[in-house]
Write a protein that holds these residues in place. Sequence first.
Motif, short mmCIF file in Angstrom:
data_model
loop_
_atom_site.label_atom_id
_atom_site.label_comp_id
_atom_site.label_asym_id
_atom_site.label_seq_id
_atom_site.Cartn_x
_atom_site.Cartn_y
_atom_site.Cartn_z
N MET A 82 0.83 -1.19 0.00
CA MET A 82 0.00 0.00 0.00
C MET A 82 0.88 1.25 0.00
O MET A 82 2.08 1.18 0.29
N LEU A 83 0.30 2.37 -0.34
CA LEU A 83 1.05 3.62 -0.33
C LEU A 83 1.57 3.90 1.08
O LEU A 83 0.85 3.69 2.06
N PRO A 84 2.80 4.36 1.20
CA PRO A 84 3.33 4.67 2.54
C PRO A 84 2.51 5.76 3.22
O PRO A 84 1.84 6.56 2.57
N ALA A 85 2.59 5.79 4.54
CA ALA A 85 1.84 6.77 5.33
C ALA A 85 2.09 8.18 4.81
O ALA A 85 3.21 8.55 4.47
N GLY A 86 1.02 8.97 4.74
CA GLY A 86 1.14 10.37 4.37
C GLY A 86 1.35 10.65 2.90
O GLY A 86 1.56 11.81 2.52
N THR A 87 1.27 9.63 2.05
CA THR A 87 1.50 9.83 0.62
C THR A 87 0.24 9.50 -0.18
O THR A 87 -0.71 8.92 0.33
N MET A 128 11.15 5.34 0.50
CA MET A 128 11.98 6.49 0.87
C MET A 128 11.83 7.66 -0.10
O MET A 128 11.54 8.79 0.32
N PRO A 129 12.01 7.45 -1.42
CA PRO A 129 11.78 8.60 -2.33
C PRO A 129 10.33 9.05 -2.35
O PRO A 129 10.05 10.23 -2.60
N THR A 130 9.41 8.14 -2.09
CA THR A 130 8.00 8.52 -2.04
C THR A 130 7.76 9.51 -0.90
O THR A 130 7.07 10.52 -1.07
N TRP A 131 8.32 9.23 0.27
CA TRP A 131 8.19 10.17 1.39
C TRP A 131 8.88 11.49 1.09
O TRP A 131 8.39 12.55 1.48
N ARG A 132 10.01 11.44 0.38
CA ARG A 132 10.68 12.69 0.03
C ARG A 132 9.81 13.53 -0.90
O ARG A 132 9.74 14.76 -0.76
N HIS A 133 9.14 12.89 -1.85
CA HIS A 133 8.26 13.61 -2.76
C HIS A 133 7.08 14.23 -2.02
O HIS A 133 6.61 15.32 -2.37
N ALA A 134 6.59 13.54 -0.99
CA ALA A 134 5.42 14.01 -0.25
C ALA A 134 5.77 14.96 0.87
O ALA A 134 4.88 15.64 1.41
N SER A 135 7.03 15.04 1.23
CA SER A 135 7.43 15.83 2.39
C SER A 135 7.18 17.32 2.17
O SER A 135 7.58 17.87 1.15
N PRO A 136 6.54 17.98 3.15
CA PRO A 136 6.34 19.43 3.03
C PRO A 136 7.58 20.22 3.43
O PRO A 136 7.59 21.44 3.34
N LEU A 172 -2.55 3.45 11.98
CA LEU A 172 -2.43 4.01 10.64
C LEU A 172 -3.67 3.61 9.84
O LEU A 172 -3.92 2.43 9.62
N ASP A 173 -4.44 4.60 9.44
CA ASP A 173 -5.68 4.37 8.70
C ASP A 173 -5.34 3.96 7.27
O ASP A 173 -4.78 4.75 6.51
N PRO A 174 -5.67 2.74 6.86
CA PRO A 174 -5.33 2.30 5.50
C PRO A 174 -6.11 3.05 4.42
O PRO A 174 -5.69 3.07 3.27
N ALA A 175 -7.21 3.67 4.78
CA ALA A 175 -8.02 4.38 3.78
C ALA A 175 -7.50 5.79 3.50
O ALA A 175 -7.75 6.34 2.44
N THR A 176 -6.77 6.38 4.46
CA THR A 176 -6.32 7.76 4.30
C THR A 176 -4.81 7.93 4.41
O THR A 176 -4.28 8.96 3.98
#
Length: 236
Positions: A82-87, A128-136, A172-176
């Motif tokens: 699944m998509l990592p948390a926050g992404t 890891m790169p996914t979190w970097r892309h999503a990081s504010p 961690l909510d899997p839907a959000t």
Amino acid sequence: MHVTEFATALADRLTGRWQPGPATTLIAQDTASNRIWDSGPLAYTAFEAADVQRCVLTSPHGLQLYVMPRPHRPNQYLVLPMLPAGTSHEHVQGLKDAPRGIAVPTHPARAAAAVHRRFLIDYRLAAMPTWRHASPGRLLVEIHFDAEARPRITCTYGRALIHLLAYGGFLLDPATGECHLPKDLPPDQAARQLNRSIARLESLDFTVAVHPPHSAARTADRSVPSRVDRHPGRRR
């Protein structure tokens, strides 16, 4: 073997302290299926019609595995990243080494070996790169509140996620992809846990931005932690 029993046995054999979710959901009605990163050998359209149940495994690092019986294959389960948390899906577009969901046998030990061998390391590296892309940026952790004035935390940093999921009592909510506290937690206890987590995150040099609930303004004194009331939208 029921999917909950299989997922629990699988989690026990995976490294990283994976925890099975508390309940299963028919996947045709499951909003969490929208957060599957890769559906492996199952077409995405199958999720709209399949009447099988699923179970989600969560690691304290903010990763989740979607586990379900493979339709029309009684001797197989699917284990899907699944998509990592926050992404969201926009943060994984163009990623060359995306993890691929796989089919595994119904034997938990063999299934765990296949998950380790075929995609778990790739999944962790791709996150890891996914979190970097999503990081504010600025080590920012944002806290919003739902309609019931319960905290919902958006976080894309491994160290903060470990605190929230492994030690802070959050799920961690899997839907959000958001971190939240258990629904049956009394409001006063939820407030204390949130305050402790805010203090801990700030001690780790994270910037905590709190956005109080607008619809719950009249009940904020009893449903929102006093610390949050004094510092709406705070920045370090």
